[in-house]
Design an enzyme around this catalytic site. Structure first.
Site, PDB file in Angstrom:
ATOM      1  N   LYS A 240      80.656 -22.065   7.886  1.00 17.64           N
ATOM      2  CA  LYS A 240      81.618 -22.777   8.710  1.00 17.64           C
ATOM      3  C   LYS A 240      83.014 -22.410   8.247  1.00 17.64           C
ATOM      4  CE  LYS A 240      83.631 -27.299   9.634  1.00 17.64           C
ATOM      5  NZ  LYS A 240      83.629 -28.749   9.394  1.00 17.64           N
ATOM      6  N   GLU A 289      91.796 -39.359   8.518  1.00 18.88           N
ATOM      7  CA  GLU A 289      90.867 -38.940   7.464  1.00 18.88           C
ATOM      8  C   GLU A 289      91.330 -39.343   6.069  1.00 18.88           C
ATOM      9  OE1 GLU A 289      88.501 -34.961   5.849  1.00 18.88           O
ATOM     10  OE2 GLU A 289      89.608 -34.885   7.729  1.00 18.88           O
ATOM     11  N   SER A 307      84.451 -33.883  17.147  1.00 19.60           N
ATOM     12  CA  SER A 307      85.324 -34.767  17.920  1.00 19.60           C
ATOM     13  C   SER A 307      85.211 -34.477  19.403  1.00 19.60           C
ATOM     14  CB  SER A 307      86.775 -34.609  17.465  1.00 19.60           C
ATOM     15  OG  SER A 307      87.203 -33.276  17.604  1.00 19.60           O
ATOM     16  N   GLU A 333      77.992 -29.432  12.173  1.00 15.73           N
ATOM     17  CA  GLU A 333      79.336 -29.295  11.603  1.00 15.73           C
ATOM     18  C   GLU A 333      79.648 -30.496  10.709  1.00 15.73           C
ATOM     19  OE1 GLU A 333      84.012 -29.507  13.009  1.00 15.73           O
ATOM     20  OE2 GLU A 333      82.464 -29.234  14.544  1.00 15.73           O
ATOM     21  N   ARG A 439      96.886 -34.351  12.363  1.00 16.94           N
ATOM     22  CA  ARG A 439      97.674 -34.886  13.482  1.00 16.94           C
ATOM     23  C   ARG A 439      99.121 -35.047  13.047  1.00 16.94           C
ATOM     24  NH1 ARG A 439      92.962 -34.210  13.844  1.00 16.94           N
ATOM     25  NH2 ARG A 439      91.421 -35.549  14.878  1.00 16.94           N
ATOM     26  N   GLY A 453      93.569 -28.226  14.167  1.00 17.63           N
ATOM     27  CA  GLY A 453      92.536 -27.248  13.845  1.00 17.63           C
ATOM     28  C   GLY A 453      91.157 -27.763  14.178  1.00 17.63           C
ATOM     29  N   GLU A 468      89.804 -28.142  22.574  1.00 19.07           N
ATOM     30  CA  GLU A 468      89.721 -29.255  21.635  1.00 19.07           C
ATOM     31  C   GLU A 468      90.999 -29.376  20.809  1.00 19.07           C
ATOM     32  OE1 GLU A 468      86.924 -30.904  17.979  1.00 19.07           O
ATOM     33  OE2 GLU A 468      86.073 -29.469  19.400  1.00 19.07           O
ATOM     34  N   LYS A 472      93.571 -32.750  20.247  1.00 17.87           N
ATOM     35  CA  LYS A 472      94.128 -33.213  18.970  1.00 17.87           C
ATOM     36  C   LYS A 472      95.651 -33.175  18.981  1.00 17.87           C
ATOM     37  CE  LYS A 472      90.013 -31.965  16.355  1.00 17.87           C
ATOM     38  NZ  LYS A 472      89.390 -31.040  15.379  1.00 17.87           N
TER      39      LYS A 472
END
Length: 482
Positions: A240, A289, A307, A333, A439, A453, A468, A472
């Site tokens: 990943k 987070e 997300s 993920e 963010r 990202g 996506e 964000k």
């Protein structure tokens, strides 16, 4: 107790002034005996109505360092700081360990009252770290060193102790061998005399002029980077990787970070909302987070990955969330992140506990898969050491990190600076809290640089990943682009 009489609402009482003078005198004596500077602090109660962020925004001097860090939904927790009693900086792979060791030495030798430490007072250090060991080298990141903590001259902390909100003011000064108690005392008196309590300014809803929004790199560049990452995953090079992009907004006038902070803490009350001012630049964010929270031997963190968007229609919103919970790609993920966090903590813990299944976390414009993870430390580790241990999680870096790390800047083509790095605070006991700078936007004059990202795995589709990032980015872009 602070005097709330006719002068300034933050004026020192006679008793507090005498106590501060005594603390500074002891620090000067200690500095002269040791030949090196000594930190002195004094902590005082304020009224529960005091808004730390609003005081800092109303009282900051032009160009000085300032810091505001809140999580409104968690008991209205807030920490704000003004000025710089001292700073700790480092770079390179050992930057966390370097500032952690300096902070331990400095705070252990600080002149404080034992009653302050027991009551939530004492010295505090606030700041953050770049994503990469030498990150933030670009001119627009000037002032945001790879590792940078500041002990504010003035810190205001709001906490909720058993349902009873409390606010404390901590004053700090660094006494050098050639300082005098009188000079240091005069400086802190001036600082306290400048403190003001005003509501945060409102954001202008109808700014005059044209806003220009553009990607730092063409959107096709991001799609090509994702496609290349998928090829590397298919070849077994990596499992990943997280790839970010930057969008710039040019406004007709300079941004007001205080007004933006007011909106962010209202609209994203479950997030870590922060402003960090360095010179002419300010980093603002509403991050969902938590990287690490350390309270004694207890450690809390959060695996956050995967997300989707929100919908104003509750039925559609619930459907989108259910799709996210069932999506195998997003679940894998997320699992990569959760497994790595558990593996990282286990050698240092008596036990590590994680929820068996991820849950949905819904914020204003987006919903995420999230797994809270808790641990009990087997041996003492302070918050800075834990932040260095945890950063970067696969939610912002990659897996395995040793192979993903050099690929990230090569594929992204940007300097992340503090984006996706740890931001937060620590105290003299080693407790503290760091979130991940997501963010976020870097403001400099009338230019805002926004970052977003995504985690790229084997099933990732370049066009879908680009879309996506737009979701964000929509956390801040509507506020920044008029």
């Amino acid at each position: 107790m602070l005097d709330t009489g006719s002068r300034s609402p933050f004026s020192l009482s006679t008793a507090d002034d005498e106590r501060l003078s005594a603390q500074l005198g002891r620090a000067v004596e200690r500095a002269r005996r040791s030949g090196s500077a000594a930190l002195a602090t004094i902590s005082l109660p304020l009224g529960a109505h005091v808004d730390p962020t609003a005081v800092v925004c109303a009282s900051r001097r032009a160009g000085e360092r300032w810091f505001a860090f809140e999580q409104p939904d968690r008991g209205r927790a807030a920490l704000a700081g003004l000025g710089e009693a001292l700073s700790l900086q480092a770079q390179g792979p050992e930057r966390f360990a370097t500032v952690a060791e300096r902070w331990r030495r400095l705070s252990a030798a600080a002149v404080t009252d034992p009653s302050e430490d027991a009551g939530g007072g004492g010295p505090l250090a606030v700041g953050g770290f770049a994503f990469a060991p030498a990150g933030g080298g670009s001119p627009h990141w000037a002032g945001f060193e790879p590792a940078s903590l500041t002990v504010p001259e003035v810190a205001l902390v709001r906490s909720d102790r058993g349902g009873h909100p409390a606010v404390r003011l901590t004053l700090a000064a660094l006494a050098a061998p050639d300082d005098t108690c009188e000079e240091l005392l005069a400086g802190l008196r001036r600082r306290v005399g400048e403190l003001r309590s005003r509501e945060l300014p409102l954001l202008d809803p109808s700014a005059v002029g044209r806003f220009q929004v553009s990607s730092a790199m063409p959107p096709e560049h991001y799609e090509a980077a994702v496609a290349r990452a998928v090829e590397l995953i298919a070849a077994g090079e990596i499992e990943k990787i997280v790839l970010a992009r930057e969008v710039q907004v040019h406004a007709p006038s300079a941004y007001d970070p205080a007004a933006l902070m007011g909106v962010l803490r209202e609209e994203f009350s479950s997030c870590f909302v922060f402003c960090i001012g360095r010179g002419e630049a300010t980093l603002i964010a509403a991050s969902p987070e938590l990287l690490v929270r350390r309270e004694g031997h207890r450690v809390s963190t959060l695996a956050l990955a995967g997300s989707t968007r929100r919908s104003a229609d509750p039925a559609v919103d619930d459907h989108l969330g259910e799709q996210l919970l069932r999506d195998e790609g997003y679940r894998e993920e997320h699992a990569i992140v959760a497994r790595r966090i558990e593996r990282t903590l286990r050698p240092h813990a008596v036990w590590v506990a994680a929820a068996p299944e991820p849950a949905l976390v819904k914020i204003a414009n987006i919903q995420h898969l999230a797994t809270p993870i808790r641990a009990q430390l087997a041996a003492p580790m302070d918050a800075l050491e834990l932040a260095g241990l945890m950063h970067p999680t696969p939610a912002v870096g990659g897996e395995p990190l040793s192979r993903a790390a050099p690929l990230i800047p090569a594929l992204e083509g940007l300097d992340r600076g503090w984006y996706s790095g740890p931001v937060g605070w620590t105290d003299a006991a080693g407790d503290g809290e760091f979130c991940v700078a997501l963010r976020c936007a870097l403001l400099r004059g009338n230019v805002a640089r926004c970052f977003a990202g995504n985690g790229i795995v084997a099933e990732s589709d370049p066009a879908a990943e680009l879309a996506e990032t737009e979701v964000k980015l929509s956390a801040l872009l509507p506020l920044l682009a008029g």
